[in-house]
Design an enzyme around this catalytic site. Sequence first.
Site, PDB file in Angstrom:
ATOM      1  CE  LYS A 261      46.232  42.858  37.774  1.00  0.00           C
ATOM      2  NZ  LYS A 261      46.180  41.403  37.993  1.00  0.00           N
TER       3      LYS A 261
ATOM      4  CE  LYS B  62      37.782  46.662  37.077  1.00  0.00           C
ATOM      5  NZ  LYS B  62      37.737  45.333  36.428  1.00  0.00           N
TER       6      LYS B  62
ATOM      7  CE  LYS C 198      45.488  45.375  29.515  1.00  0.00           C
ATOM      8  NZ  LYS C 198      45.833  43.947  29.734  1.00  0.00           N
TER       9      LYS C 198
HETATM   10  P1  AMP Z   1      42.533  41.985  36.568  1.00  0.00           P
HETATM   11  O1  AMP Z   1      43.086  42.674  37.756  1.00  0.00           O
HETATM   12  O2  AMP Z   1      41.898  42.961  35.631  1.00  0.00           O
HETATM   13  O3  AMP Z   1      43.446  41.000  35.927  1.00  0.00           O
HETATM   14  O4  AMP Z   1      41.301  41.169  37.102  1.00  0.00           O
HETATM   15  C1  AMP Z   1      41.363  39.898  37.709  1.00  0.00           C
HETATM   16  C2  AMP Z   1      39.990  39.563  38.237  1.00  0.00           C
HETATM   17  O5  AMP Z   1      39.720  40.394  39.390  1.00  0.00           O
HETATM   18  C3  AMP Z   1      38.864  39.842  37.228  1.00  0.00           C
HETATM   19  O6  AMP Z   1      38.213  38.651  36.898  1.00  0.00           O
HETATM   20  C4  AMP Z   1      37.901  40.756  37.928  1.00  0.00           C
HETATM   21  O7  AMP Z   1      36.680  40.109  38.138  1.00  0.00           O
HETATM   22  C5  AMP Z   1      38.450  40.998  39.309  1.00  0.00           C
HETATM   23  N1  AMP Z   1      38.562  42.433  39.587  1.00  0.00           N
HETATM   24  C6  AMP Z   1      39.546  43.268  39.196  1.00  0.00           C
HETATM   25  N2  AMP Z   1      39.343  44.509  39.677  1.00  0.00           N
HETATM   26  C7  AMP Z   1      38.192  44.470  40.391  1.00  0.00           C
HETATM   27  C8  AMP Z   1      37.445  45.428  41.153  1.00  0.00           C
HETATM   28  N3  AMP Z   1      37.848  46.682  41.284  1.00  0.00           N
HETATM   29  N4  AMP Z   1      36.299  45.013  41.741  1.00  0.00           N
HETATM   30  C9  AMP Z   1      35.889  43.749  41.622  1.00  0.00           C
HETATM   31  N5  AMP Z   1      36.554  42.797  40.950  1.00  0.00           N
HETATM   32  C10 AMP Z   1      37.690  43.137  40.336  1.00  0.00           C
END
Ligand code: AMP
Length: 331
Positions: A196, A193, A111
């Site tokens: 967002k 992955k 980041k």
């Molecule tokens: P973040 O979007 O990185 O803040 O992630 C929030 C939660 O969503 C995390 O605890 C991850 O477990 C889950 N997560 C984010 N992206 C993925 C993905 N592509 N596949 C599965 N779980 C995800």
Amino acid sequence: MQKLFSGVQPSGNLHIGNYLGAVKQWVTLQEQAESIFCVVDLHAITVPQDPEVLRKKTLEIAKIYLASGIDPTKSTLFVQSHVAAHSELAWILNTVARMGDLDKMTQYKDKSQKEGETTSIGLYDYPVLMAADILLYDTEVVPVGDDQLQHIELARTLARRFNERFGETFVVPEGRIQKEGARIMGLDDPTKKMSKSAPSEYNYISLTDDEATVLRKIKKAVTDSGTDITYSDDLSDAEASRPALRNLINIYSLFSRKTPGEIVEMYAGKGYGDFKVDLAAVISGFLTPFQERLASISDEEVKAILEAGAVKARAQAEAKMKQVRERVGLL
Ligand code: AMP
Ligand code: TRP
């Protein structure tokens, strides 16, 4: 009952990867554990946010939790900044954390490269705030994606180090990686992955995408060479495992409760075209009623739930802080 804590940042759009990899399983876990789910707005501001958008997103994430089935009578749902103890404990843990602990954090390295010269101290300190979130509530399990394991490891280190120095105060938490759906991959690039913050909206399906958008995105999703629908568990062979198709079948499976094997059978002799149209329908079959539930929750309703959650969380956090201040020697 086991104590569980998890959080999501109110930034970007929540996508089906977040739902399948996290929120969906929280709904099940809240039946088995004393659960706290937090919207971590203080983490979000470690990179620049538009204040108006941040406020809106914070409410939206809470509504998404509720529409997904997080039940405020079973779980505590609140906003991180509403409980001042998170910041206070983070400060105290800063005096226990070492530069060497934080220097090795891979998420910070990624980041901060993006932020360049404008990288904030907050971004560097992000994992300490996360440790405070977890340790305040005597958390035993932290369900997260695998990218967060290094942060959980720090929370464990800080808990142990604090306990050694000041006496038993914190429970040493454990991370729990979700098995099913642990990694939903990008629709435009199955080697990464679903994210967002991906540059293209064709990477993800947002939880707020309408039927037409879902169909358009699924039709554009990359597929592997070949025309038939197959599924292999042999991930060592990229050719045979067909990662793009595998990801789409996983999504299909998680939204339909059919196994990958059953899906392959259904599409024997058929091509990608039929499969994709059906997959889009399966996803929208979940999203449409989900979005109706989402739309039915008013701002007032969610604010009341968050306020009640903050009252509960504050009481627990304050009891822990009393102990911490005393141990450290604050008058
Ligand atoms: P973040 O979007 O990185 O803040 O992630 C929030 C939660 O969503 C995390 O605890 C991850 O477990 C889950 N997560 C984010 N992206 C993925 C993905 N592509 N596949 C599965 N779980 C995800
Ligand atoms: N850093 C986590 C993420 O990006 C969000 C988070 C903040 C969190 N505090 C937490 C997750 C405490 C679990 C427990 O996914």
